[in-house]
Design a protein around this motif. Sequence first.
Motif, PDB file in Angstrom:
ATOM      1  N   LEU A  10     -42.969 -14.873  33.720  1.00  0.00           N
ATOM      2  CA  LEU A  10     -41.861 -13.814  33.296  1.00  0.00           C
ATOM      3  C   LEU A  10     -40.471 -14.244  33.973  1.00  0.00           C
ATOM      4  CD1 LEU A  10     -43.915 -10.577  32.966  1.00  0.00           C
ATOM      5  CD2 LEU A  10     -43.024 -11.821  31.213  1.00  0.00           C
ATOM      6  N   ASP A  11     -40.671 -14.774  35.234  1.00  0.00           N
ATOM      7  CA  ASP A  11     -39.613 -14.909  36.017  1.00  0.00           C
ATOM      8  C   ASP A  11     -38.747 -16.398  35.923  1.00  0.00           C
ATOM      9  OD1 ASP A  11     -40.064 -12.265  37.306  1.00  0.00           O
ATOM     10  OD2 ASP A  11     -41.325 -13.305  38.782  1.00  0.00           O
ATOM     11  N   ASN A  12     -39.535 -17.273  35.128  1.00  0.00           N
ATOM     12  CA  ASN A  12     -38.839 -18.676  34.898  1.00  0.00           C
ATOM     13  C   ASN A  12     -38.617 -19.199  33.594  1.00  0.00           C
ATOM     14  OD1 ASN A  12     -41.627 -19.348  34.225  1.00  0.00           O
ATOM     15  ND2 ASN A  12     -41.837 -20.800  35.673  1.00  0.00           N
ATOM     16  N   PHE A  13     -38.386 -17.987  32.782  1.00  0.00           N
ATOM     17  CA  PHE A  13     -38.008 -18.319  31.468  1.00  0.00           C
ATOM     18  C   PHE A  13     -36.899 -19.161  31.358  1.00  0.00           C
ATOM     19  CE2 PHE A  13     -35.127 -17.352  27.790  1.00  0.00           C
ATOM     20  CZ  PHE A  13     -36.226 -17.611  26.381  1.00  0.00           C
ATOM     21  N   GLU A  14     -35.912 -19.451  32.226  1.00  0.00           N
ATOM     22  CA  GLU A  14     -34.685 -20.246  32.299  1.00  0.00           C
ATOM     23  C   GLU A  14     -35.269 -21.720  32.197  1.00  0.00           C
ATOM     24  OE1 GLU A  14     -35.538 -19.194  36.266  1.00  0.00           O
ATOM     25  OE2 GLU A  14     -35.233 -18.086  34.378  1.00  0.00           O
ATOM     26  N   THR A  15     -36.458 -22.117  32.822  1.00  0.00           N
ATOM     27  CA  THR A  15     -36.896 -23.292  32.993  1.00  0.00           C
ATOM     28  C   THR A  15     -37.285 -24.028  31.698  1.00  0.00           C
ATOM     29  OG1 THR A  15     -39.324 -22.864  33.283  1.00  0.00           O
ATOM     30  CG2 THR A  15     -37.850 -22.867  35.149  1.00  0.00           C
ATOM     31  N   LEU A  16     -37.380 -23.086  30.546  1.00  0.00           N
ATOM     32  CA  LEU A  16     -37.705 -23.961  29.249  1.00  0.00           C
ATOM     33  C   LEU A  16     -36.434 -24.450  29.063  1.00  0.00           C
ATOM     34  CD1 LEU A  16     -39.189 -21.002  27.362  1.00  0.00           C
ATOM     35  CD2 LEU A  16     -40.351 -22.869  27.908  1.00  0.00           C
ATOM     36  N   PRO A  17     -36.610 -25.807  28.398  1.00  0.00           N
ATOM     37  CA  PRO A  17     -35.447 -26.641  27.778  1.00  0.00           C
ATOM     38  C   PRO A  17     -34.528 -25.799  26.689  1.00  0.00           C
ATOM     39  CG  PRO A  17     -37.236 -27.821  27.701  1.00  0.00           C
ATOM     40  CD  PRO A  17     -37.953 -26.705  28.106  1.00  0.00           C
ATOM     41  N   ILE A  18     -33.488 -26.062  26.421  1.00  0.00           N
ATOM     42  CA  ILE A  18     -32.509 -25.069  25.991  1.00  0.00           C
ATOM     43  C   ILE A  18     -33.067 -24.964  24.268  1.00  0.00           C
ATOM     44  CG2 ILE A  18     -30.139 -25.106  24.856  1.00  0.00           C
ATOM     45  CD1 ILE A  18     -29.236 -26.645  27.099  1.00  0.00           C
ATOM     46  N   HIS A  19     -33.681 -25.961  23.717  1.00  0.00           N
ATOM     47  CA  HIS A  19     -34.064 -25.688  22.360  1.00  0.00           C
ATOM     48  C   HIS A  19     -35.140 -24.559  22.373  1.00  0.00           C
ATOM     49  CE1 HIS A  19     -35.325 -26.595  18.122  1.00  0.00           C
ATOM     50  NE2 HIS A  19     -36.544 -26.500  18.442  1.00  0.00           N
ATOM     51  N   ASP A  20     -36.271 -24.862  23.204  1.00  0.00           N
ATOM     52  CA  ASP A  20     -37.330 -23.904  23.140  1.00  0.00           C
ATOM     53  C   ASP A  20     -36.974 -22.443  23.746  1.00  0.00           C
ATOM     54  OD1 ASP A  20     -39.576 -26.060  22.906  1.00  0.00           O
ATOM     55  OD2 ASP A  20     -38.054 -27.128  24.364  1.00  0.00           O
ATOM     56  N   ARG A  21     -35.810 -22.350  24.408  1.00  0.00           N
ATOM     57  CA  ARG A  21     -35.379 -20.840  24.641  1.00  0.00           C
ATOM     58  C   ARG A  21     -34.818 -20.145  23.497  1.00  0.00           C
ATOM     59  NH1 ARG A  21     -32.666 -23.090  29.666  1.00  0.00           N
ATOM     60  NH2 ARG A  21     -30.849 -22.448  28.644  1.00  0.00           N
ATOM     61  N   LYS A  22     -34.571 -21.032  22.385  1.00  0.00           N
ATOM     62  CA  LYS A  22     -33.933 -20.322  21.135  1.00  0.00           C
ATOM     63  C   LYS A  22     -34.639 -20.632  19.930  1.00  0.00           C
ATOM     64  CE  LYS A  22     -29.315 -21.085  20.833  1.00  0.00           C
ATOM     65  NZ  LYS A  22     -28.835 -19.898  21.156  1.00  0.00           N
ATOM     66  N   CYS A  23     -35.818 -21.337  20.084  1.00  0.00           N
ATOM     67  CA  CYS A  23     -36.614 -21.560  18.805  1.00  0.00           C
ATOM     68  C   CYS A  23     -37.657 -20.328  18.699  1.00  0.00           C
ATOM     69  CB  CYS A  23     -37.463 -22.885  19.154  1.00  0.00           C
ATOM     70  SG  CYS A  23     -38.405 -23.186  17.903  1.00  0.00           S
ATOM     71  N   VAL A  24     -37.318 -19.925  17.339  1.00  0.00           N
ATOM     72  CA  VAL A  24     -38.348 -18.870  17.033  1.00  0.00           C
ATOM     73  C   VAL A  24     -39.237 -19.078  15.944  1.00  0.00           C
ATOM     74  CG1 VAL A  24     -37.020 -16.984  17.901  1.00  0.00           C
ATOM     75  CG2 VAL A  24     -36.345 -17.859  15.641  1.00  0.00           C
ATOM     76  N   PHE A  25     -39.134 -20.345  15.525  1.00  0.00           N
ATOM     77  CA  PHE A  25     -39.882 -21.037  14.459  1.00  0.00           C
ATOM     78  C   PHE A  25     -41.468 -20.534  14.261  1.00  0.00           C
ATOM     79  CE2 PHE A  25     -42.868 -24.224  12.497  1.00  0.00           C
ATOM     80  CZ  PHE A  25     -42.278 -24.503  11.441  1.00  0.00           C
ATOM     81  N   TRP A  26     -41.965 -20.224  15.481  1.00  0.00           N
ATOM     82  CA  TRP A  26     -43.442 -19.647  15.676  1.00  0.00           C
ATOM     83  C   TRP A  26     -43.328 -18.134  15.869  1.00  0.00           C
ATOM     84  CZ3 TRP A  26     -47.713 -22.490  14.057  1.00  0.00           C
ATOM     85  CH2 TRP A  26     -47.456 -23.812  13.928  1.00  0.00           C
ATOM     86  N   THR A  27     -42.469 -17.658  16.503  1.00  0.00           N
ATOM     87  CA  THR A  27     -42.594 -16.363  17.164  1.00  0.00           C
ATOM     88  C   THR A  27     -42.054 -15.384  16.264  1.00  0.00           C
ATOM     89  OG1 THR A  27     -40.657 -16.806  18.274  1.00  0.00           O
ATOM     90  CG2 THR A  27     -42.759 -17.320  19.432  1.00  0.00           C
ATOM     91  N   MET A  28     -41.476 -15.804  14.947  1.00  0.00           N
ATOM     92  CA  MET A  28     -40.757 -14.609  14.150  1.00  0.00           C
ATOM     93  C   MET A  28     -41.491 -14.995  12.822  1.00  0.00           C
ATOM     94  SD  MET A  28     -36.733 -13.923  15.334  1.00  0.00           S
ATOM     95  CE  MET A  28     -36.732 -12.685  13.972  1.00  0.00           C
ATOM     96  N   ASP A  29     -41.541 -13.959  12.008  1.00  0.00           N
ATOM     97  CA  ASP A  29     -42.120 -14.268  10.375  1.00  0.00           C
ATOM     98  C   ASP A  29     -40.870 -14.918   9.771  1.00  0.00           C
ATOM     99  OD1 ASP A  29     -41.988 -12.989   7.568  1.00  0.00           O
ATOM    100  OD2 ASP A  29     -43.882 -13.060   8.254  1.00  0.00           O
ATOM    101  N   PRO A  30     -41.321 -16.131   9.150  1.00  0.00           N
ATOM    102  CA  PRO A  30     -40.391 -16.785   8.528  1.00  0.00           C
ATOM    103  C   PRO A  30     -39.297 -15.952   7.745  1.00  0.00           C
ATOM    104  CG  PRO A  30     -42.468 -17.986   8.151  1.00  0.00           C
ATOM    105  CD  PRO A  30     -42.499 -16.632   8.982  1.00  0.00           C
ATOM    106  N   ALA A  31     -39.686 -14.957   7.091  1.00  0.00           N
ATOM    107  CA  ALA A  31     -38.904 -14.117   5.955  1.00  0.00           C
ATOM    108  C   ALA A  31     -37.948 -13.538   6.861  1.00  0.00           C
ATOM    109  CB  ALA A  31     -39.500 -13.234   5.155  1.00  0.00           C
ATOM    110  N   ALA A  32     -38.309 -13.015   8.157  1.00  0.00           N
ATOM    111  CA  ALA A  32     -37.545 -12.146   8.961  1.00  0.00           C
ATOM    112  C   ALA A  32     -36.578 -13.097   9.550  1.00  0.00           C
ATOM    113  CB  ALA A  32     -38.437 -11.807  10.234  1.00  0.00           C
ATOM    114  N   VAL A  33     -36.816 -14.415   9.970  1.00  0.00           N
ATOM    115  CA  VAL A  33     -35.649 -15.307  10.385  1.00  0.00           C
ATOM    116  C   VAL A  33     -34.802 -15.722   9.254  1.00  0.00           C
ATOM    117  CG1 VAL A  33     -35.434 -17.936  10.976  1.00  0.00           C
ATOM    118  CG2 VAL A  33     -37.283 -16.495  11.643  1.00  0.00           C
ATOM    119  N   GLU A  34     -35.027 -15.650   8.154  1.00  0.00           N
ATOM    120  CA  GLU A  34     -34.001 -16.052   6.965  1.00  0.00           C
ATOM    121  C   GLU A  34     -33.050 -14.614   6.892  1.00  0.00           C
ATOM    122  OE1 GLU A  34     -33.158 -18.725   5.270  1.00  0.00           O
ATOM    123  OE2 GLU A  34     -34.651 -19.745   6.491  1.00  0.00           O
ATOM    124  N   SER A  35     -33.714 -13.522   6.965  1.00  0.00           N
ATOM    125  CA  SER A  35     -32.915 -12.276   6.687  1.00  0.00           C
ATOM    126  C   SER A  35     -31.959 -11.978   8.114  1.00  0.00           C
ATOM    127  CB  SER A  35     -33.895 -11.082   6.398  1.00  0.00           C
ATOM    128  OG  SER A  35     -34.677 -10.943   7.469  1.00  0.00           O
TER     129      SER A  35
END
Length: 232
Positions: A10-35
């Motif tokens: 929980l304390d080292n989220f910033e160690t993720l590469p930039i793309h992976d910090r912003k990628c919600v491909f898996w973590t949001m419903d595809p319809a929700a991403v579009e809307s």
Amino acid sequence: MSTLVSTLTLDNFETLPIHDRKCVFWTMDPAAVESSKGFADPEFEKEAWLSMVMLEWGPCGQVAVRDGVPVGCALYAPPDVVPRVASFPTGPVSHDAVLLTSVRAAAGADDPASLHTSLLQAVVRDLVNRGVRALEAFGVRLTEDETDARFAAPTSPRDAPCSDGTCMVESDFLEKFGFEIVAPHHRFPRLRLELDRDHGWKEDVEAALERLLAAAELTVTEADARVPVGAR
């Protein structure tokens, strides 16, 4: 250059590469991403999802850092907390398995194949220690254009778009690692890796043997270099 693979917290989220910090491909419903395009903050959504999974289930990521710079990560979670699962024709994920969602090297990272392997070994070691029976993944079979695009560094790390081709794990890599196809598909096969206590032990032994062989080869090379010309 040395690479350190460590567990995401929980304390080292910033160690993720930039793309992976912003990628919600898996973590949001595809319809929700579009809307929500243009309205939601993907980095906030990703951090919130990771925090939820870690608080309710435990560690769900491994991060590779090389000389202080994030160069890759692997993420995994129980399939029932991964919204994208419902959209795949080869679902559902087996009830006894954890889902591997991504294994990525950052754009421009050296030797991405080796980095992917190190990350996946760390995932397996973590899950074996937690008594998980299997790891499954929806693999992707890339087109030639997608393969070229995956290994071409974007003009900016933030320019890499989320898509099947950029945010899924290649089926070929998973099969080479030992995964077996349990639900065939021309584009999105589902693969499975059985986990047992031997996995972590075998990986450690193989890594130790590789280091010994590399050291032996170096020693022989150095010895040859010290032999005077004409003395051979």
